[in-house]
Design an enzyme around this catalytic site. Structure first.
Site, PDB file in Angstrom:
ATOM      1  N   GLU A   1     -29.603  -3.578  -0.503  1.00 38.86           N
ATOM      2  CA  GLU A   1     -28.617  -3.126   0.491  1.00 38.86           C
ATOM      3  C   GLU A   1     -27.550  -4.199   0.707  1.00 38.86           C
ATOM      4  OE1 GLU A   1     -28.701  -1.999   5.205  1.00 38.86           O
ATOM      5  OE2 GLU A   1     -30.382  -1.310   4.000  1.00 38.86           O
TER       6      GLU A   1
ATOM      7  N   SER B   1     -32.297  -6.024   6.810  1.00 40.89           N
ATOM      8  CA  SER B   1     -32.967  -5.290   5.720  1.00 40.89           C
ATOM      9  C   SER B   1     -32.279  -5.608   4.393  1.00 40.89           C
ATOM     10  CB  SER B   1     -32.926  -3.792   5.982  1.00 40.89           C
ATOM     11  OG  SER B   1     -33.569  -3.476   7.192  1.00 40.89           O
TER      12      SER B   1
ATOM     13  N   ARG C   1     -26.432   4.464   3.698  1.00 36.82           N
ATOM     14  CA  ARG C   1     -25.952   3.087   3.549  1.00 36.82           C
ATOM     15  C   ARG C   1     -24.866   3.009   2.480  1.00 36.82           C
ATOM     16  NH1 ARG C   1     -28.093   3.882   7.199  1.00 36.82           N
ATOM     17  NH2 ARG C   1     -29.945   3.018   8.173  1.00 36.82           N
TER      18      ARG C   1
END
Length: 337
Positions: A333, A237, A162
């Site tokens: 994130e 998420s 990520r």
């Protein structure tokens, strides 16, 4: 250009904050003019794509630029490979559907991920055993300092979990204009070993899955446990799955025998959702923010009236409690603005 413009429709959390100035651009020339305007008027700039990976915590005292560059093109590379290039403003899932209609393989495990194509390399988006870096060839960017167009190859992007150069030393320096992917035309590499894909395919009665079948399974799984941003505000998420040393994982295993982990050499990736759930957050609501009842990893704007600060503070409490119980520090994130 518009003034005191509400960004509520442009972020999937549905947080109602204003940008001092707002403009939507559909060409590179329009984008360059908007950037020049911001420089001439000493304005900070916020680039908006699909709005699915940001949390706006306050009014933006600058120029918000909505990137709406559209278009998809193809180039045959070989008998089995095709280069598909999509402009930054294309919806990600629409690109996946486009590839499936053409029977191009490589994107099917990334079905139903929210957002636009332009932000996909920034996050190195991934799901169910596939990441952008697996099919990425290059992206064309605008250098914001000199307004020159540059091309970044796979190695230039420094993809991580990520992560990419665009979230590190390149942050705020470039705008992604288009992205090129190498997809297969026939000898597809079917990935069904990750997560619940095999189980879902069995439920569908499929034993020899096509790329379309894999996409259908992924969509079913995502819809069964992830909330639709059009129904309840969220950014998918909220936290990364933490990676910890193997020794630390083994120590935790002594205390929490059911802790799941995915070893990779001397480190182990631990599902953040499991950690959060063990701390009692799943379905818990404080004020207008909540952890989703089906997936603790997802923070939602439960009432539709949550402020960005409220959601941020809620995430801080989750981080604190996981650190307290497991000694693991969760990392957000979602980009905090």
């Amino acid at each position: 250009m518009q003034e005191n413009f509400s960004l509520q429709p442009y972020n999937t959390f549905g947080v109602d904050v204003n940008a001092k100035y707002f403009i939507e651009v559909q060409t590179i020339d329009e984008l360059k003019k908007a950037v020049l305007y911001s420089k001439d008027h000493h304005l900070s700039v916020l680039f908006l794509g699909g709005g699915s990976n940001i949390l706006l915590t306050k009014n933006f005292d600058g120029l918000a630029i909505k990137l709406s560059l559209k278009g998809i093109s193809e180039e045959d590379l070989s008998e089995n490979e095709v280069l598909v290039t999509a402009k930054a403003g294309e919806n990600w899932h629409e690109l996946v559907l486009y590839s499936l209609e053409k029977n191009y393989g490589g994107l099917e495990n990334l079905s139903l991920i929210p957002g636009n194509v332009g932000t996909s390399p920034m996050q190195n988006i991934g799901a169910y055993g596939t990441e952008i870096k697996d099919i990425f060839v290059s992206c064309t960017v605008l250098d914001l300092e000199n307004l020159e167009i540059k091309i970044f190859g796979l190695e230039d992007c420094r993809f991580g979990y990520r992560d990419s150069i665009f979230k590190q030393e390149g942050k705020g320096k470039y705008v992604i204009l288009e992205v090129s992917f190498k997809l297969t035309k026939k000898n597809h590499h079917i990935k069904t070993e990750y997560g619940a894909i095999k189980t879902e395919l069995e439920n569908l009665g499929i034993t020899n899955p096509t790329i379309q079948d894999v996409s259908k399974a992924v969509i079913n799984i995502r819809q069964s446990k992830l909330p639709d941003p059009n129904v309840i505000g969220n950014a998918g998420s909220f936290f990364k799955n933490p990676t910890i040393p193997l020794t630390q994982f083994e120590e935790l295993k002594q205390k929490f025998e059911n802790i799941p982990g995915y070893p990779n050499g001397d480190v182990v990736k631990v599902p953040a959702g499991w950690l959060i759930e063990q701390c009692g957050w799943k379905g818990k609501q404080i004020g207008n923010a909540a952890s989703h009842k089906l997936q603790a990893l997802v923070i939602v704007n439960a009432t539709g009236n949550a402020t960005g600060k409220e959601i941020f503070d809620f995430s801080t409490e989750i981080i604190r409690s996981v650190e307290e119980k497991f000694g693991i520090t969760l990392e957000r994130e979602v980009n905090i603005i």
